[in-house]
Design a protein around this motif. Sequence first.
Motif, PDB file in Angstrom:
ATOM      1  N   ALA A 138       0.824  -1.198   0.000  1.00 53.28           N
ATOM      2  CA  ALA A 138       0.000   0.000   0.000  1.00 53.28           C
ATOM      3  C   ALA A 138       0.866   1.259   0.000  1.00 53.28           C
ATOM      4  N   ASP A 139       2.185   1.068  -0.040  1.00 52.74           N
ATOM      5  CA  ASP A 139       3.109   2.200   0.127  1.00 52.74           C
ATOM      6  C   ASP A 139       2.865   3.331  -0.867  1.00 52.74           C
ATOM      7  N   THR A 140       2.647   2.959  -2.130  1.00 52.59           N
ATOM      8  CA  THR A 140       2.484   3.994  -3.156  1.00 52.59           C
ATOM      9  C   THR A 140       1.245   4.839  -2.879  1.00 52.59           C
ATOM     10  N   ILE A 141       0.156   4.172  -2.554  1.00 52.15           N
ATOM     11  CA  ILE A 141      -1.094   4.890  -2.277  1.00 52.15           C
ATOM     12  C   ILE A 141      -0.929   5.781  -1.050  1.00 52.15           C
ATOM     13  N   VAL A 142      -0.336   5.243  -0.017  1.00 56.74           N
ATOM     14  CA  VAL A 142      -0.157   6.010   1.221  1.00 56.74           C
ATOM     15  C   VAL A 142       0.737   7.223   0.976  1.00 56.74           C
ATOM     16  N   GLU A 143       1.812   7.001   0.226  1.00 59.32           N
ATOM     17  CA  GLU A 143       2.743   8.082  -0.081  1.00 59.32           C
ATOM     18  C   GLU A 143       2.034   9.194  -0.859  1.00 59.32           C
ATOM     19  N   ARG A 144       1.271   8.809  -1.890  1.00 59.39           N
ATOM     20  CA  ARG A 144       0.525   9.791  -2.685  1.00 59.39           C
ATOM     21  C   ARG A 144      -0.512  10.489  -1.797  1.00 59.39           C
ATOM     22  N   GLY A 145      -1.139   9.729  -0.921  1.00 67.13           N
ATOM     23  CA  GLY A 145      -2.142  10.295  -0.019  1.00 67.13           C
ATOM     24  C   GLY A 145      -1.540  11.382   0.860  1.00 67.13           C
ATOM     25  N   ARG A 146      -0.334  11.123   1.357  1.00 67.85           N
ATOM     26  CA  ARG A 146       0.344  12.115   2.200  1.00 67.85           C
ATOM     27  C   ARG A 146       0.646  13.376   1.404  1.00 67.85           C
ATOM     28  N   ILE A 147       1.180  13.200   0.185  1.00 67.61           N
ATOM     29  CA  ILE A 147       1.575  14.354  -0.643  1.00 67.61           C
ATOM     30  C   ILE A 147       0.356  15.225  -0.953  1.00 67.61           C
ATOM     31  N   VAL A 148      -0.718  14.578  -1.386  1.00 69.18           N
ATOM     32  CA  VAL A 148      -1.890  15.328  -1.846  1.00 69.18           C
ATOM     33  C   VAL A 148      -2.594  16.031  -0.679  1.00 69.18           C
ATOM     34  N   THR A 149      -2.688  15.355   0.467  1.00 64.19           N
ATOM     35  CA  THR A 149      -3.380  15.996   1.590  1.00 64.19           C
ATOM     36  C   THR A 149      -2.501  17.078   2.223  1.00 64.19           C
ATOM     37  N   GLN A 150      -1.182  16.870   2.191  1.00 64.23           N
ATOM     38  CA  GLN A 150      -0.298  17.938   2.700  1.00 64.23           C
ATOM     39  C   GLN A 150      -0.360  19.177   1.813  1.00 64.23           C
ATOM     40  N   ALA A 151      -0.655  18.956   0.518  1.00 59.68           N
ATOM     41  CA  ALA A 151      -0.807  20.096  -0.398  1.00 59.68           C
ATOM     42  C   ALA A 151      -2.078  20.885  -0.091  1.00 59.68           C
ATOM     43  N   GLY A 152      -2.999  20.307   0.681  1.00 60.28           N
ATOM     44  CA  GLY A 152      -4.181  21.057   1.097  1.00 60.28           C
ATOM     45  C   GLY A 152      -5.508  20.398   0.765  1.00 60.28           C
ATOM     46  N   TYR A 153      -5.507  19.342  -0.042  1.00 55.83           N
ATOM     47  CA  TYR A 153      -6.774  18.658  -0.359  1.00 55.83           C
ATOM     48  C   TYR A 153      -7.285  17.916   0.879  1.00 55.83           C
ATOM     49  N   ASP A 154      -8.624  17.974   1.094  1.00 55.49           N
ATOM     50  CA  ASP A 154      -9.176  17.186   2.200  1.00 55.49           C
ATOM     51  C   ASP A 154     -10.129  16.121   1.675  1.00 55.49           C
ATOM     52  N   ALA A 155     -10.024  15.837   0.370  1.00 60.24           N
ATOM     53  CA  ALA A 155     -10.816  14.762  -0.237  1.00 60.24           C
ATOM     54  C   ALA A 155     -10.021  14.214  -1.412  1.00 60.24           C
ATOM     55  N   VAL A 156      -9.863  12.885  -1.428  1.00 59.78           N
ATOM     56  CA  VAL A 156      -9.007  12.267  -2.449  1.00 59.78           C
ATOM     57  C   VAL A 156      -9.652  10.985  -2.982  1.00 59.78           C
ATOM     58  N   LYS A 157      -9.347  10.676  -4.249  1.00 62.89           N
ATOM     59  CA  LYS A 157      -9.925   9.473  -4.860  1.00 62.89           C
ATOM     60  C   LYS A 157      -8.820   8.546  -5.341  1.00 62.89           C
ATOM     61  N   VAL A 158      -9.071   7.259  -5.194  1.00 62.38           N
ATOM     62  CA  VAL A 158      -8.076   6.279  -5.596  1.00 62.38           C
ATOM     63  C   VAL A 158      -8.746   5.156  -6.405  1.00 62.38           C
ATOM     64  N   VAL A 159      -8.023   4.685  -7.405  1.00 61.84           N
ATOM     65  CA  VAL A 159      -8.464   3.521  -8.201  1.00 61.84           C
ATOM     66  C   VAL A 159      -7.594   2.360  -7.759  1.00 61.84           C
ATOM     67  N   CYS A 160      -8.145   1.374  -7.036  1.00 60.64           N
ATOM     68  CA  CYS A 160      -7.269   0.324  -6.490  1.00 60.64           C
ATOM     69  C   CYS A 160      -7.908  -1.060  -6.482  1.00 60.64           C
TER      70      CYS A 160
END
Length: 390
Positions: A138-160
């Motif tokens: 799950a590392d890639t998803i978690v890593e992307r999740g951290r980057i995107v939410t740290q950028a300021g988004y509070d809602a994110v979508k994933v295809v998994c």
Amino acid sequence: MKITAIKALVCNAEMRNWVFVRVETDEPGLFGWGEATLEWKTRAVVGALQDLEALLIGQDPRNVEQCYQILTRHGFWRLGVEGMSAVSGIEIALWDILGKSLGVPVWRLLGGQVRDYLRTYTHLGLGDMKAVYESGSADTIVERGRIVTQAGYDAVKVVCIPYTHYVSPAKAVDSVADMVGALREAVGPDIDIMVDFHGRPASVNAAMDYLKAIEPARIMFAEEPVPPEDVAGLAHITARSAIPIASGERLIGRREFTQSVAARAFNIAQPDICHTGGLLETKKIAALAETAGIGLAPHNPLGPIAGVAALHFGISTPNVIIQEEMSGAVAWYDDVVTWPIDRKPGRWDVPDLPGLGVTVNEDVIARHPFKQEVLHARNAVMPDGTVVDW
Ligand SMILES: O=C(O)[C@@H](O)[C@H](O)[C@H](O)CO
Ligand SMILES: [Mg+2]
């Protein structure tokens, strides 16, 4: 005022070719912009725009509904997604012209302001997540999740969701539960997570298995749990799923939404303003959805003019919940089109320039001409070579 020309400008943005539409008028300096992007069908859309142009030459662009009627009835053949994307791009440009001619932003003409800002979400991964699934990590998803939410988004979508066709093997289901669970743990309870199934499970039961597995992560919605044309299947899932179900990015016009809304096939409708017929058609779909207790999360992984059209729509449409956007698609996104607002991650404010309020840099478009896109869907096969939905 009369329409004098309809032009298509194609701009290659890596995964997609953006198709921008410019509708010109006989009033000096007055023209409108729209977007008709339809990934992997670019030349068909450009051809449809060329075919449709003749129908509108000489018409008053301010009669938006009348132009829509001409485009969809006088061509005799009912249009599919390529043709309706072309119609949508033209229709959006007509609103831009109308707003500019009156000196008001488009949202005022769509009913006025119903909220102070529009909430947006973006994607964690583009295309498929086969590599992530196969690595069992799950590392890639978690890593992307951290980057995107740290950028300021509070809602994110994933295809998994992996390609498992009609069934749901234990290892695949556990792996999805782990990935979505790890993402929830990494971003915490304040972030909304959406999971796009991309219509990958080919059976209702397989879809239900994956839904149940991600239930503990408390997600905002699950999208296209089965392919979108399976209205009865979607309705069955929606009636039983604890997670709200979203669908509609691949439905065209009121005709297709009517059936799904009547069947309560989903809790959240995802019309795409650039495919479904334009701003007014999407308003009609929103009204239909509203009568059935269905909210809207309009689809838009497209280019910058599609984003601005969605902004005007979302500011003026009460049952919009959240808006999809992919302004991170290419590094030069902001060089192509100047927006009427300063875009912030997760939140778009009310624009006040006339029309859509965009200016387009045609030099930048010319530097990124049409290119054949990568066919990500080629990955969508089972180990034995059986072709499945991407
Ligand atoms: O919800 C989304 O944005 C995706 O389903 C895209 O429409 C799909 O990957 C095609 O580009
Ligand atoms: Mg989707």
